[in-house]
Enzyme design. Structure first.
Site, short mmCIF file in Angstrom:
data_model
loop_
_atom_site.label_atom_id
_atom_site.label_comp_id
_atom_site.label_asym_id
_atom_site.label_seq_id
_atom_site.Cartn_x
_atom_site.Cartn_y
_atom_site.Cartn_z
N HIS A 104 -43.02 15.14 -19.06
CA HIS A 104 -44.16 14.41 -19.63
C HIS A 104 -43.83 13.99 -21.06
CE1 HIS A 104 -46.18 15.88 -16.13
NE2 HIS A 104 -46.15 17.13 -16.54
N GLU A 125 -49.33 21.10 -20.25
CA GLU A 125 -50.03 21.80 -19.17
C GLU A 125 -49.66 23.28 -19.15
OE1 GLU A 125 -48.63 19.11 -16.14
OE2 GLU A 125 -47.25 20.60 -15.34
N ARG A 135 -40.37 11.02 -13.43
CA ARG A 135 -39.75 11.87 -12.41
C ARG A 135 -38.22 11.85 -12.52
NH1 ARG A 135 -44.23 9.38 -10.62
NH2 ARG A 135 -45.86 10.75 -9.77
#
Length: 392
Positions: free
Chosen positions: A99, A134, A275
């Site tokens: 990210h 996260e 990704r």
């Protein structure tokens, strides 16, 4: 406060049993990957107030942001709930991904907007201008990949497979400074001829199956993604097994993938993912290489810090979310959770009473900023409650 009605997302990698077992319902036979709790536009929770029909939490917040979120949170994060809480149930590996940080997300989003790339385009990298730190907290034993191994350790792992086509990568990992070694090898893996790399992956996967032990997680990955270059990229990363209650924080630029297990996940409210592999989706190699932090890292398993109030906090370096938990005996004294910030409270075991709401496993409630709320355990054994809020 409001009991939440939440959406379960049926992504292909999801477990067919973990979320139904937590909720105490029969499995449907279909994968149930994530249950979303919050106001994300993709699947907002719904609430009913005063006999009204159920409304999306996003609409309720938009009608009166300061009442629902508190003035401090609105001033700091804007008129939206800045986090998304999930139950995540991985039955198969998720994509290997990273990210962006906040500056990278803003720049990338602006560039794609100016270039006229549609938001739903399969090659779009930035769906919004926000970062996506996260935290995943295990409810069952939970396997994942997180951060790069030291290059020498990665070289030893690859060398142990005894695959001729991997030897140039082993040499690169031994020959360069850390950042250059990791960058060169990941670049080489992701840009190699697809047919040649598929053959290498198949040979490496067969060796991993035969050897087992430290190779077993990567053999499992290869069974789900045969021939995918991400299988070799995954071997550059640390394998981590979390026990229930342990957590991982994943900051910007850290490559990672979840493999198996059930956990509570909380993140900044963003969809920005680049990704690296283990996916049929678009892999933008140049942009990925710009975002990845090429440094060996300790995965840094987090354990909750206890306090005198019974709240156990998972300490993270960002403000968009704060996750903690309570383990409440049936006869525990009431605990006051009144706060000037918005809260989502999720029961994951036993039973917990939140104000006048009785929550069972998998049930959750939204508590507006400033709303008086106390929690207690219920009969039937200890209850576990996760508390999600912000630092404002």
């Amino acid at each position: 406060m409001d009991r939440l009605a939440n959406t379960v997302r049926p992504y292909a990698w999801g477990s067919t049993t973990a979320i139904p077992e937590l909720l105490g319902v029969a499995p449907t036979g279909e994968p149930q990957a994530e249950m979303w709790m919050g106001a994300h536009p993709g699947a907002p929770s719904h609430v009913s107030r005063g006999g009204e029909n159920a409304r999306p939490l996003s609409e309720v917040i938009a009608d009166a942001p300061e009442r629902e979120l508190g003035a401090a949170a609105v001033a700091k994060f804007g008129p939206r709930l800045p986090f998304l809480l999930k139950l995540l149930a991985a039955g198969a590996p998720l994509s290997l991904q990273v990210h962006p940080d906040l500056a990278q997300a803003k720049a990338g989003y602006t560039a794609e907007e100016e270039a006229g790339v549609p938001l739903d385009a399969p090659h779009r990298n930035y769906k919004d201008a926000n970062h996506k730190p996260e935290l995943i907290c295990a409810l069952t034993p939970f396997d994942g990949l997180c951060g790069f191994r030291a290059p020498a350790e990665a070289a030893d792992l690859l060398a142990g497979l005894d695959v001729d086509s991997l030897k140039p990568y082993v040499d690169l990992l031994h020959a360069h400074p850390e950042e250059a070694a990791l960058r060169e090898v990941l670049t080489a893996v992701l840009t190699a001829d697809r047919e040649e790399m598929a053959a290498t992956v198949h040979e490496a996967a067969a060796a991993a199956e035969r050897l087992g032990g430290p190779y077993a997680p990567y053999a499992s990955v290869a069974r789900h993604y045969p021939g995918d270059p991400g299988v070799i990229a995954a071997m550059l990363l640390n394998h981590v097994r979390l026990q229930p209650g342990e957590a991982l924080f994943l900051g910007a630029g850290v490559p990672h993938a979840y493999l198996t297990g059930l956990g509570v996940e909380i993140m900044a409210n963003s969809d920005n993912v680049l990704r690296c592999g283990l996916t049929p989706k678009h892999v933008d190699v140049p942009e990925l290489l710009r975002i990845v932090r090429f440094e060996a890292t300790d995965p840094g398993v987090l354990r909750p810090e206890p306090s005198s109030t019974g709240e156990e906090v998972y300490d993270t370096p960002i403000d968009e979310f704060r996750l903690s938990r309570f383990v409440l005996a049936a006869d525990s004294a009431p605990c006051d959770l009144t706060a000037p910030t918005p809260q989502i409270l999720l029961c994951t075991a036993g039973g917990v009473t939140v104000g006048e709401l009785a929550l069972r496993p998998g049930e959750s409630a939204f508590v507006p900023a400033g709303e008086a709320v106390r929690i207690t355990g219920t009969d039937g054994g200890p209850g576990t409650l996760f508390r999600a809020t912000v630092v404002a």
